[in-house]
Design an enzyme around this catalytic site. Structure first.
Site, short mmCIF file in Angstrom:
data_model
loop_
_atom_site.label_atom_id
_atom_site.label_comp_id
_atom_site.label_asym_id
_atom_site.label_seq_id
_atom_site.Cartn_x
_atom_site.Cartn_y
_atom_site.Cartn_z
N LYS A 175 13.83 76.98 26.98
CA LYS A 175 12.99 77.96 27.18
C LYS A 175 13.15 78.45 28.86
CE LYS A 175 8.76 78.42 28.92
NZ LYS A 175 8.79 79.72 29.57
N GLU A 249 11.60 67.72 37.26
CA GLU A 249 12.10 68.04 38.52
C GLU A 249 11.33 69.09 39.16
OE1 GLU A 249 14.55 66.78 39.65
OE2 GLU A 249 16.16 66.02 38.15
N CYS A 283 13.03 75.13 45.74
CA CYS A 283 12.41 73.92 45.56
C CYS A 283 12.70 73.13 46.88
CB CYS A 283 12.75 72.98 44.36
SG CYS A 283 14.42 72.79 44.21
N GLU A 381 2.88 73.14 48.79
CA GLU A 381 3.99 74.11 48.63
C GLU A 381 3.77 75.49 48.43
OE1 GLU A 381 6.06 73.94 44.70
OE2 GLU A 381 8.02 73.95 45.59
P1 NAD Z 1 6.12 76.87 36.60
O1 NAD Z 1 6.04 75.27 36.64
O2 NAD Z 1 5.23 77.87 36.60
O3 NAD Z 1 7.08 77.16 35.28
C1 NAD Z 1 8.36 76.54 34.91
C2 NAD Z 1 8.49 76.74 33.49
O4 NAD Z 1 7.55 76.16 32.53
C3 NAD Z 1 8.66 78.17 32.99
O5 NAD Z 1 9.48 78.26 31.82
C4 NAD Z 1 7.24 78.34 32.54
O6 NAD Z 1 7.12 79.40 31.45
C5 NAD Z 1 6.63 77.08 31.87
N1 NAD Z 1 5.75 76.91 31.40
C6 NAD Z 1 4.39 77.30 32.05
N2 NAD Z 1 3.41 76.86 31.54
C7 NAD Z 1 3.67 75.91 30.49
C8 NAD Z 1 2.89 75.04 29.72
N3 NAD Z 1 1.74 74.67 29.75
N4 NAD Z 1 3.71 73.88 29.18
C9 NAD Z 1 5.12 74.03 29.48
N5 NAD Z 1 5.77 74.99 29.92
C10 NAD Z 1 5.21 75.69 30.59
O7 NAD Z 1 7.13 77.08 37.68
P2 NAD Z 1 7.91 78.35 38.30
O8 NAD Z 1 6.97 78.98 39.04
O9 NAD Z 1 8.84 78.99 37.28
O10 NAD Z 1 9.01 77.71 39.25
C11 NAD Z 1 8.73 77.29 40.80
C12 NAD Z 1 8.55 75.90 40.68
O11 NAD Z 1 9.76 75.03 40.29
C13 NAD Z 1 8.40 75.30 42.07
O12 NAD Z 1 7.27 74.46 42.20
C14 NAD Z 1 9.54 75.08 42.60
O13 NAD Z 1 9.42 73.81 43.61
C15 NAD Z 1 10.05 74.08 41.24
N6 NAD Z 1 11.40 73.90 41.22
C16 NAD Z 1 11.91 72.65 41.35
C17 NAD Z 1 13.44 72.43 41.27
C18 NAD Z 1 13.94 71.22 41.28
O14 NAD Z 1 14.89 70.84 40.61
N7 NAD Z 1 13.23 69.95 42.00
C19 NAD Z 1 14.31 73.43 41.22
C20 NAD Z 1 13.60 74.75 41.35
C21 NAD Z 1 12.30 74.85 41.16
#
Ligand code: NAD
Length: 488
Positions: A175, A249, A283, A381
């Protein structure tokens, strides 16, 4: 004109049964450019396809060498189409074209690296307690993997997961983020062109409901998730109901520590790249600077000066250094956190506003001083172009400040003292330490956080391990008798 994309299930585009759809917007122009499926029911179809491919399809009996061949072919096709894929990522999340192009061109190396492991998965022969047994282990694939991906580096972060899971022989239900849903579909289409059997790679687009349907699906054997901590808690809880393991992650609040002997120009470049690259939407953003008091004035004035000169604008222009926030919500969140810092008495030394000429989603590169480790802007963050700056005078003090965070994703250390650099690496509670550099990643180097930055690793040998499980086999060789009622 708006383009329409269906889910990718069992080797073909498949329209959502209930016809439910959502749109995706170009954050630079504000235009809706594509419409995708948003139908949680499709998750079950995708899981069934992935299960059949895992159990019964040609993938189930394919040799590691043949899996590797398909992975390498997919890598070649992604390189062939890298420019077009990069354009779409930039259109979808506003990241500068220089970075999306470099990322799209790097995908092949990740697939190639993990392809190299696909035919080297070996078990062990285990010593037997008595000579009449042969005991050995086999490393077998985990099964159907649910991969949930964020919007900031959609194809790269997907490939970090896809490489090891395909090498292991797993199948996937993917997804992508609702903000960047399209490129994962295009990757799956290229996987079919490469010759992957139907059902090995499935993509279901949509929002939280679709993500929740994946995390709670009992037919999924492992979840691999990259995203924010709040979402991760939902994912981990839903997965735990089925005792499904998960790799998480998550985000960070990574410190950049600059000692008095550091090269000020190199450290300034590192600070700028660490926080303003990708508009801070990465991130590993180096969002907390701790600068030794002896050089603080010099480095802060360099950073503030350079922050004012960064070229902002159309992310698809190669000259652009910083693009917009990926969505209105993201921009509002960033500005809200800057306002809260102001209310808490912080000084906005640079930026802090939407660019007066570009408007819209362009938040100016922001440098904030006059904060301490309890300030909300230092603890939370932001996921935007916001750097906080504090000073320190000795090593123990800065170690405490740097480690005083809920997060533990990464850290930067700037010094010419080799012993100090390694000492800091040892003391910092983070998954990655960069010394006199920042934001390097590689398919070969394990990547993942400590503390609330998550658990499990992407990349490196460990990533493959996460998609395998060990089966132990006991063979009795001589017909010797033993008491069947006693374990041993
Ligand atoms: P997010 O947590 O909002 O979304 C991540 C994914 O989860 C998306 O596909 C989203 O549609 C899905 N999602 C949303 N609600 C959900 C639920 N209830 N159940 C399951 N899936 C759900 O994150 P984002 O805004 O897309 O990305 C930013 C975040 O990701 C930041 O916190 C960033 O630091 C982190 N990030 C971490 C890494 C790493 O490797 N550590 C890399 C990139 C980004």
């Amino acid at each position: 004109m708006t383009e329409t994309y269906d889910n990718w299930i069992n080797g073909a585009f498949l329209a959502p049964r209930a016809g439910k759809r959502m749109v995706t917007t170009n954050p630079y122009s504000g235009d809706v450019w594509a419409e995708v499926a948003d139908d949680a029911d499709a998750v079950d179809q995708a899981v069934q396809a992935a299960r059949s491919a895992f159990n019964d399809g040609p993938w189930a009996t394919m040799s590691g060498r043949e899996r590797a061949r398909l992975m390498r072919k997919l890598g070649e096709l992604l390189t062939r189409d890298a420019e077009a894929l990069a354009q779409i990522e930039t259109r979808d999340n506003g990241k500068i074209i220089r970075e999306t192009t470099a990322q799209a061109k790097s995908l092949e190396s990740y697939l190639d690296y993990f392809a190299g492991m696909a035919d080297k998965i070996v078990g062990q022969q285990i010593p037997s307690p008595t000579p009449n047994f042969l005991v050995y282990t086999e490393r077998v694939p985990k099964g159907v993997i649910g991969a949930i991906i964020p919007w900031n580096s959609p194809l790269a972060l997907l490939t970090w997961k896809l490489g090891p899971l395909l090498a292991a022989g797993c199948t996937a239900v993917i997804k992508p983020s609702d903000i960047t849903p399209v490129t994962a579909l295009l990757l799956a289409e290229r996987a079919a062109e490469a010759g992957f059997p139907p059902g090995v790679i499935n993509v279901v687009t949509g929002g939280a409901e679709v993500g929740a349907a994946i995390s709670s699906h009992p037919g999924i054997d492992k979840i691999t998730f990259t995203g924010g901590g709040a979402t991760a808690r939902h994912v981990a809880k839903a997965a735990a109901e089925n005792l499904t393991p998960a790799v998480l992650e998550l985000g960070g609040k990574s410190p950049q520590i600059i000692f008095s002997d550091a090269d000020p120009e190199a450290a300034t470049n590192g600070l700028l790249a660490g926080i303003f690259a990708a508009s801070g939407q990465t991130c590993v953003a180096g969002s907390r600077a701790y600068i030794h008091a002896d050089i603080a004035e010099d480095v802060i004035s360099r950073v503030v000066g350079r922050a004012g000169e960064l070229v902002m604008g159309d992310p698809s222009d190669v000259a652009t250094e910083m693009g917009p926030a990926a969505s209105d919500g993201q921009r509002d969140r960033i500005l809200g956190m800057i306002d809260a810092a102001r209310d808490e008495g912080a000084t906005i030394a640079a930026g802090g506003v939407v660019d007066p000429d570009l408007g819209g989603r362009f938040v100016r590169p922001t440098v904030i001083t006059g904060v301490d480790n309890q300030s909300s802007i230092v603890r939370e963050e932001v996921f935007g172009p916001v750097l906080t700056v504090m000073t320190f005078t000795d090593e123990d003090e800065v170690v405490k400040l740097a480690n005083d965070s809920d997060y533990g994703l990464a850290a930067g250390v700037w010094t010419n003292d080799i012993r100090l650099g390694h000492r800091m690496a040892r003391k910092l509670e983070v998954g990655t330490v960069w010394i006199n550099t920042y934001r390097n990643v590689s398919y070969m180097a394990p990547f993942g956080g400590f503390k609330q930055s998550g658990y499990g690793k992407d990349n490196g040998l460990e990533a493959l391990d996460g998609f395998l499980q060990t089966k132990t086999v006991w063979v009795e060789l001589e017909g010797a008798t033993r008491d069947p009622f006693v374990i041993g």
